[in-house]
Every structure is written in C-alpha cells, then in structure tokens.
Design a protein around this motif. Structure first.
Motif, short mmCIF file in Angstrom:
data_model
loop_
_atom_site.label_atom_id
_atom_site.label_comp_id
_atom_site.label_asym_id
_atom_site.label_seq_id
_atom_site.Cartn_x
_atom_site.Cartn_y
_atom_site.Cartn_z
N ARG A 84 0.81 -1.23 0.00
CA ARG A 84 0.00 0.00 0.00
C ARG A 84 0.84 1.28 0.00
O ARG A 84 0.30 2.37 0.05
CB ARG A 84 -0.90 0.02 1.25
CG ARG A 84 -1.90 -1.11 1.33
CD ARG A 84 -2.81 -0.90 2.54
NE ARG A 84 -3.77 -1.99 2.68
CZ ARG A 84 -3.58 -3.06 3.43
NH1 ARG A 84 -2.44 -3.18 4.11
NH2 ARG A 84 -4.48 -4.00 3.51
N HIS A 85 2.15 1.12 -0.03
CA HIS A 85 3.03 2.27 0.16
C HIS A 85 3.28 3.05 -1.11
O HIS A 85 3.96 4.08 -1.07
CB HIS A 85 4.37 1.78 0.71
CG HIS A 85 5.03 0.76 -0.17
ND1 HIS A 85 4.72 -0.57 -0.10
CD2 HIS A 85 5.98 0.88 -1.14
CE1 HIS A 85 5.45 -1.24 -0.98
NE2 HIS A 85 6.20 -0.38 -1.63
N ARG A 86 2.80 2.60 -2.27
CA ARG A 86 3.17 3.20 -3.55
C ARG A 86 2.64 4.62 -3.71
O ARG A 86 1.55 4.97 -3.29
CB ARG A 86 2.64 2.34 -4.70
CG ARG A 86 3.23 0.95 -4.79
CD ARG A 86 4.72 0.99 -5.08
NE ARG A 86 5.03 1.71 -6.31
CZ ARG A 86 4.89 1.21 -7.54
NH1 ARG A 86 4.46 -0.03 -7.70
NH2 ARG A 86 5.21 1.92 -8.59
N LEU A 87 3.45 5.46 -4.36
CA LEU A 87 3.07 6.81 -4.76
C LEU A 87 2.83 6.84 -6.26
O LEU A 87 3.58 6.22 -7.01
CB LEU A 87 4.17 7.81 -4.40
CG LEU A 87 4.48 8.02 -2.92
CD1 LEU A 87 5.69 8.93 -2.76
CD2 LEU A 87 3.28 8.59 -2.20
N VAL A 436 12.80 14.60 -3.05
CA VAL A 436 12.94 13.15 -2.88
C VAL A 436 12.38 12.45 -4.11
O VAL A 436 11.28 12.76 -4.56
CB VAL A 436 12.21 12.67 -1.61
CG1 VAL A 436 12.11 11.15 -1.59
CG2 VAL A 436 12.93 13.17 -0.37
N VAL A 437 13.16 11.51 -4.64
CA VAL A 437 12.72 10.63 -5.72
C VAL A 437 12.61 9.23 -5.15
O VAL A 437 13.62 8.67 -4.72
CB VAL A 437 13.71 10.66 -6.91
CG1 VAL A 437 13.21 9.74 -8.04
CG2 VAL A 437 13.94 12.08 -7.41
N ASP A 438 11.40 8.66 -5.13
CA ASP A 438 11.23 7.35 -4.50
C ASP A 438 9.90 6.76 -4.92
O ASP A 438 9.07 7.43 -5.54
CB ASP A 438 11.32 7.46 -2.98
CG ASP A 438 11.98 6.25 -2.34
OD1 ASP A 438 11.65 5.11 -2.74
OD2 ASP A 438 12.84 6.43 -1.45
N VAL A 439 9.70 5.49 -4.53
CA VAL A 439 8.43 4.81 -4.85
C VAL A 439 7.43 4.95 -3.72
O VAL A 439 6.25 4.64 -3.90
CB VAL A 439 8.67 3.31 -5.14
CG1 VAL A 439 9.61 3.12 -6.30
CG2 VAL A 439 9.18 2.58 -3.90
N ALA A 440 7.87 5.40 -2.54
CA ALA A 440 7.02 5.39 -1.35
C ALA A 440 7.15 6.69 -0.59
O ALA A 440 8.13 7.44 -0.74
CB ALA A 440 7.40 4.22 -0.44
N MET A 441 6.18 6.94 0.26
CA MET A 441 6.22 8.09 1.15
C MET A 441 7.07 7.71 2.36
O MET A 441 6.59 7.38 3.45
CB MET A 441 4.81 8.49 1.59
CG MET A 441 4.74 9.90 2.14
SD MET A 441 5.14 11.12 0.86
CE MET A 441 4.72 12.63 1.72
N THR A 442 8.37 7.75 2.17
CA THR A 442 9.31 7.35 3.22
C THR A 442 9.37 8.39 4.33
O THR A 442 8.80 9.48 4.21
CB THR A 442 10.71 7.18 2.63
OG1 THR A 442 11.18 8.48 2.19
CG2 THR A 442 10.73 6.22 1.45
N GLU A 443 10.09 8.05 5.39
CA GLU A 443 10.29 9.00 6.48
C GLU A 443 10.97 10.28 5.99
O GLU A 443 10.68 11.38 6.48
CB GLU A 443 11.11 8.34 7.59
CG GLU A 443 10.38 7.25 8.36
CD GLU A 443 10.07 6.01 7.53
OE1 GLU A 443 9.07 5.34 7.83
OE2 GLU A 443 10.84 5.71 6.59
N THR A 444 11.87 10.15 5.02
CA THR A 444 12.52 11.32 4.45
C THR A 444 11.56 12.09 3.55
O THR A 444 11.52 13.33 3.58
CB THR A 444 13.77 10.90 3.66
OG1 THR A 444 14.64 10.17 4.52
CG2 THR A 444 14.51 12.10 3.10
N ALA A 445 10.78 11.36 2.75
CA ALA A 445 9.83 12.02 1.85
C ALA A 445 8.84 12.88 2.63
O ALA A 445 8.41 13.95 2.15
CB ALA A 445 9.09 10.98 1.02
#
Length: 776
Positions: A84-87, A436-445
């Motif tokens: 469910r983590h996808r952006l 941030v470039v990523d697939v998920a809403m990470t702690e950094t994002a």
C-alpha cells in the motif's frame, strides 16, 4: 516459510494494485532479487485477478552467477511490489506541512527553479545529493550525476559512506585496488563481523558455507560476538567482546609474526615494509590482547596457525567491524592477516575483480585538506567521493557560509537510515529545499518539499553495479516484469527533464547525435566521442545525452540502458583481454559494442569478463606495483590499543543496532506482514542479563542510550554474550494500514549518535552503541 536456499513459494498479499501488464500471467519473467548485493536471478510468475501479483517466485537457473539459487527472503517480494506504500503522483508540500498532488510539468519546472535559485544565491556546492540507488536499483542513479553537474553540485553521499569507506581508504593506501575473497575455493574462509547465512554477500552463500563446514580438509573461521548461524558452523569461533575486534585481529597478526609464520620470501618479492611490520607486531602482548578481547589465548593462537598453514585463505569483513570502534584499523589488520601469509592472486585467496561501473571514485581522502578533498564545514575526509554520513547534519545545522542549503535524495531514506534520526530530521527541516525521488512516502519524503514518484524496481529497466564475481564476472540488465502505474516516471526521465528545464542542454545540441543514432550504433559511436571531445560541457552531461539520443533507438523501450553503452565501451577499453575471454570479439569500439549488445539481449544476465588469477596482480594500483604494508596513521592508532578497551558504567550494555535476521531486509520492505517471525523486531539479550534484570522472554523493557529511550519487546537468547544486546535492521518504518499509518518495531537510529564515528573515515558505530536496559 522456506528455510532452504532454493525453492518456490506462494507470495500473495492484500492491497491495491496498479493496472495490468498485457503479458500472459502464466509466463515466467526473468528478473532479480533486490534485497542484498548478490542480486540473485529469479523468475516471477504473475497471478491474481489483475495479473499483477507475484504469485510464485523461484531461482533462475539460467542466471550465470546464481544458477537457480535464492534464499527465502526473495520469495516475499510481492510485499514490495504490491504494498500500500506506492506513490503515483508528484507531491508538493503546502505551507501547513500537508502535501498536494501536482502534475509533472509543474513539478519539474518548480524543482528546477528552486534548485537553480539555491545555486545562483549560494553556489552549486551548497546542493547536496544523497543516494543514487538502493539495493538492485542502480541504473537510475547513473543519471543523477548529470543533474548535479548541471547545478554545479560537488558533494554527495550514500550508504557506502556508512559502511565501506574505511576499507576503501585502506585498499587505496595498501593495495591501490579493491579486493574480494574467493570463498568458493578457499581452504580457510575467514569472516569478520559477517554472518553470510543471513546477510549473504557471496554467491550461493548458504550452500558454500555448508560445503566448507562439511569438508574436513577446510576450515571456517568466524570473528563475531554472537553465536550467529555462520558461527554455529565454524571450526573456530572467536567470540570477541563487543567492540574489541581490533585487539583480536592485532593479536592474530602478532602470533603470525612472533611465531615466524609469515611468508617472508613472498613478502620480500611483493611488499614494502615487512621489517617495520614485524618490529611493530613483535612487541604486541598477545596474552594481554587475548584477555582484552575475551578470547582464549590458545584458541587465538590455534586460529593464527591454521591460517598460516593453509594453502589458501579468503577473508570477508563486513558491517560488524565496519560500523564499530576502530573500524578502519580493523580493516587494515584484516588485510595484514592474508598479506603476511601470501594469500593474494591465486585460487582460494583475495582477488581484484573487474567492474562494469565503479561504485565509488578511487580517491582515498585527505587529512587537514592535504592529499584529498574534505567536506566544506566539518573538514571530514571525502573517501571514494563520498561525504561521511555522520557529518551531514553537522554540515547543515550551522551558520557557516558554505553549509549545504538543499538536498536531492534518490532511492534512499536518510531520516531513517542514518545515525541520530532526530538530528537528521532537524537538518532536513533546516534546508531551503528538499527533493525526494522514490516509490514510497518514506520518512525522508515526509520532510521533503517535493516528492517525485518513480516506478518500482520491477516496472522499469534496471541493473545492479555490485559485480564482484571471479574469475567469471556477471552483469544483469533486468527487463520490466510489469508496466508502471499512471503518474510515475523512471529516474532517467526525471533527470533528463530536470537537466532540460535548467537550460543547459538543447535540441540543437542533440540533433547531430540523434541523426547518427538513426544510422546505427557504429555511426553513433564515432559521432558521440567526437561530440564529447569537442564540447566538454556536453561531456559532463553524457548520461542524459545518451538517454535522449541513443536511448530511443534501443529495443523494447530500453532507453534507460543507454548509459550502459558507455559503460560497456569503458569496460572493453579497461579489460580487453578479460572481455575477450568471456567470448566477445573485436577491437576497440567493436569489442565494446559486442559486449553492450549481449547485455541488452540477455534477460538472465551475461558473463562480461573472465579473468586469470594473474590479472589481479596487474590491477595492483600502487606506483611500484607492490603492497605497502605500513600505514603510519593506523600504526599510531594501533599503539593506543595498549590502554585497553574503554568502559562505561553509566551505559553498561553494548547495543548492536541493525542485526540481520531471517525476516529483516533493507527498508524497501515496508509492509510488516512479510515477516512471519519476530514481527516486532525484538531486542535480543543474554539469559543471564534477563534473569538479573527480571525481564522475561516476550516481555517488554526500556532501552536507553545517550540519544533516546524506547520500549522494546525482548527475546532472551543464548547466542548473545552477557552485556551485549541487538536490534534488527529494517524495522520502524511507516506503513499505511486501514487503521492509519503504523510503524512496526523500533527504528534503531533513534538510539544512535552522530559523534560516535570512526576518527578517520567517519563511519558510524552502529554496532557499538552504549546503552542501559530496565524492565517495564
């Protein structure tokens, strides 16, 4: 769960998924595991109502390195792909801290404008880059350098600067090349701070370990405070007190010297400084150092003698010492063990591999600004082109005019993965702009100004630059298994659009190369190298140039692989004989072209070089081609060991933050349901400590360090020494559940400290965190 190293498992999870692929779900798709540096080849069969679930996963027998091997962790990769983590849309932070979706044109325009504003106001050197590829996610990172050069960026870092830069520095000083151990053929395999049963790091890790353990003519040596799964198999387990590896290794070297077990004639032929080393270690008090590290002196001496009489010894050091006290010194001592016994450049010993793409630059840093680059505020050594991770926050949280003002983070999560998370969050919030470039809403994002969503590692062309096999070295360009959801862009496209938005490259610049690419790659090669020579500014943007000109001509939408054309040409120029032994023919550009074509058309990977053991000798990079045994800075540190290990009465426990276990992996596994064991990531402690403190197995306790105090679930385990406890890696990350965003387990870096780092390389002491424990 499947605990054997190979097998097949159902891997279905719940949650929303993206649109279908159009492929036949019954087909097996070749790809690779992305959970450790081995990146074993796997095959995926799709299923589920929409055909996008990783219904079954098995090892790919056609992969030239892994040959069908995989561990059980790879069998759970659907939890990464379909969590469910996808952006699926670019995000922009509002003034109130919430995020809003924006379109890609707006995102690219605003990000380029904000970064350019920082550059124009404070200079490009104030824009910092972190990441560039998590495990198995390196191809996109190959394009990031062009974006940073377009902005004038000079400083970068990634996870290697938390782990390997001390070893990089030692390799550069001692050998002038990187080395690995030929464990498969070694009579004696030595693992220091390494548990390959869980962390792998070598091909067919579990199979290889069992083969060594079963052979009475071979020996397995493990230096580790814990009785790990690998230590259980060992002939010699040196269970050092936590943080005392340097004393143990120094004593082993001293035994070799004092008992006359060094290979003197070999050393005189291949090294410089033997007499100085013998003089230094001849004075080391072995019995005292054995007592200091908690290893029986006779066991220590027997271990040194077994190393000395072996026909071949291969060594592998890892995070257990590289994230610990005296980490760079320990790397040096490890290498002296196999150098003093002549274990280089022959089967079963250390070798120097080829590389298709270098993971880090070859510089070894400087001291006080001499002999290498340093960071602009702290003055920390930049080793391998990487700023030490433990100084990044200090570089930001200051009023120094040269501080970092902006950060681009790609496929990385420094707010979770770097030491002292609270301080790192504070640093990120102090920057003018974070992208941030990523697939998920990470702690950094969650702390970023802009979040740019990328496809998953199974929805794009991808590759890994961890290529260390010997004598046959393998590269694997992986094709997409699935089409990406609407709203995401692959990293090469993101970087190309940013470079274009910055106005440093135009269609007129690229038009001649596009025309040449339409004529074929032979014509393109001639035009490309002529253009790079004539226009250095264009050469600085070479990855984007390749992507925009050669990329569209590559088959099956493989534009992202364009940068590998340049890598293949460099590899053929650097290692022509090795490339030819791998079956490729031609001279110059023709040889590189043949290699690139094979990379492009081999879905299970390709052997790109085949070496002779003699090739390792030719790669020794010192000026005189000899190993330089004396490193003055580290011999000075060695002398300080005579004072003994430090003690801390306020924090009597040593916490190892980030232990590898059966159900831990890198943090791209955000879905906690993948873990079938130890769902909370329990704190492991020794039974005697548990009894003394009144803590029960499965109960709760409070662990306190100088940075934080957290409540944890306890696992009582006799694999731990008294006074030693451990937390696993990969936990404490946010995940969206029906009840809201939750985080399972403890994030270890809430407990670690920036100042706890190696004096020379700046690597953190994650495996040696002073702590105390009390029952709840």
């Amino acid at each position: 769960m499947i605990d054997e190293p190979t097998g097949e498992a159902v891997a279905l999870t719940e949650g929303p998924v993206a649109r279908g692929t159009g492929a036949n779900p019954a087909d097996w798709h070749q790809t690779a595991c992305i959970l450790c540096e081995c990146n074993c080849g796997i095959e995926v069969r799709l299923g589920g109502e929409d055909g996008r679930r990783f219904e079954r996963i098995r090892g790919d027998k056609a992969h030239p390195a892994s040959k069908g091997y995989t561990c059980e962790k790879a069998l759970r990769l659907d939890h990464y792909q379909n969590g469910r983590h996808r952006l699926t849309s670019p995000l922009r932070r509002r003034p109130d801290g919430t995020f809003e979706e924006i379109d890609w044109d707006t995102a690219i325009s605003e990000v380029a404008s904000r970064l350019a504003q920082v550059r124009d106001t404070h200079g490009g050197a104030s824009i910092f880059y972190f990441g560039g590829g998590g495990q198995g996610n390196h191809l996109g990172g190959a394009y990031s350098g062009a974006t940073m050069r377009a902005l004038g960026g000079r400083y970068r870092s990634n996870a290697l600067a938390q782990e390997k830069t001390g070893e990089f520095w030692v390799n550069a000083k001692l050998l002038g090349t990187m080395v690995r151990g030929d464990m498969e053929h070694a009579e004696v395999a030595l693992f220091i701070g390494k548990n390959p049963w869980q962390s792998h790091g070598l091909p067919h890790a579990r199979t290889t370990l069992k083969e060594i353990a079963r052979d009475p003519d071979r020996a397995l040596i493990v230096i580790d405070p814990r009785r790990s799964e690998t230590a259980e198999l060992a002939d010699f387990h040196l269970a050092v007190r936590p943080g005392t590896d340097a004393w143990c290794l120094a004593a082993l070297v001293a035994v070799l010297v004092q008992e006359g077990l060094v290979a003197r004639s070999w050393l005189d032929e291949h090294t410089v400084g033997r007499a100085d080393i013998e003089g230094t270690f001849g004075a080391v008090p072995v019995a005292d150092y054995a007592a200091m590290c908690g290893v029986d002196e006779e066991l220590l001496r027997a271990t040194a003698r077994r190393i000395a009489r072996a026909s071949s010894v291969a060594a592998f050091e890892d995070l257990g010492i590289q994230m610990n006290r005296h980490s760079t010194l320990a790397s040096y001592l490890e290498k002296l063990l196999w150098l003093l016994t002549g274990n280089f450049g022959k089967p079963g010993t250390q070798y120097s591999p080829t590389a298709l793409v270098a993971l880090a630059r070859g510089d070894s840093g400087g001291k006080g600004g001499k002999g290498g680059r340093t960071s602009p505020v702290v003055g920390a050594r930049i080793i391998g082109g990487l700023v030490p991770c433990n100084v990044i926050a200090e570089e930001i949280l200051t009023d120094h005019p040269d501080r970092y003002r902006a950060m681009v983070v790609e496929s990385a999560n420094p707010a979770h993965s770097l030491a002292d998370s609270n301080r790192m969050r504070e640093a990120l919030e102090a920057l003018d702009v974070v992208v941030v470039v990523d697939v998920a809403m990470t702690e950094t994002a969650r702390l970023a100004d802009y979040v740019l969503p990328a496809p998953s590692q199974y929805e794009k062309w991808e590759a890994t630059f961890f290529n260390f096999e010997f004598p046959a070295n393998v590269f694997h360009l992986r094709r997409p298994v699935l089409t990406p959801p609407d709203g995401v862009l692959p990293e090469p496209e993101i970087h190309a659009r940013l470079v274009e938005a910055l106005g440093v490259i135009t269609d007129d610049d690229l038009a001649p190369l596009r025309a040449a690419a339409d004529e074929g790659r032979a014509a393109y090669a001639e035009a490309f190298f002529a253009a790079m020579s004539a226009n250095p500014a264009l050469g600085a943007l070479a990855p984007i140039v390749l992507y925009r000109t050669l990329g569209p001509t590559l088959p099956d939408g493989a534009a992202a692989a364009a940068v590998l054309w340049g890598a293949a040409q460099r590899c053929a120029m650097s290692f022509p004989d090795s490339v030819r032994r791998a079956g490729f023919t031609g001279e110059g550009l023709e040889l590189g072209e043949a290699l690139f074509e094979a990379i492009l058309t081999s879905p299970s990977g390709v052997t790109f070089t085949v070496d002779d053991y003699e090739d390792s000798w030719r790669r020794v990079g010192t000026e005189d081609g000899r190993f330089h045994l004396v490193i003055p800075e580290l011999l000075e540190e060695l002398a300080g060991l005579a004072d003994g290990p430090p003690s801390d009465t306020e924090y009597p426990f040593v916490l190892s933050a980030g232990e590898r276990r059966s159900f831990t992996a890198n943090t791209i596994f955000r879905d906690p349901s993948w873990r079938k064991k130890d769902p909370d990531g329990a704190l492991r402690i020794n039974p005697d400590d548990a009894a003394r403190l009144g803590v029960e197995d499965g109960g709760k306790a409070r662990v306190t360090t100088r940075r934080a105090s957290l409540v944890v679930v306890v696992e009582v385990s006799d694999i731990m020494q008294p006074g030693h406890m451990s937390l696993p890696n990969g936990l404490g990350v946010d995940y969206p559940e029906a009840s809201g965003v939750v985080a399972a387990g403890v994030a270890p870096n809430e407990l670690t400290a920036l100042e706890d780092r190696d004096w020379l390389a700046g690597t953190p002491w994650h495996k040696h965190v002073p702590a105390r424990l009390e029952p709840v």
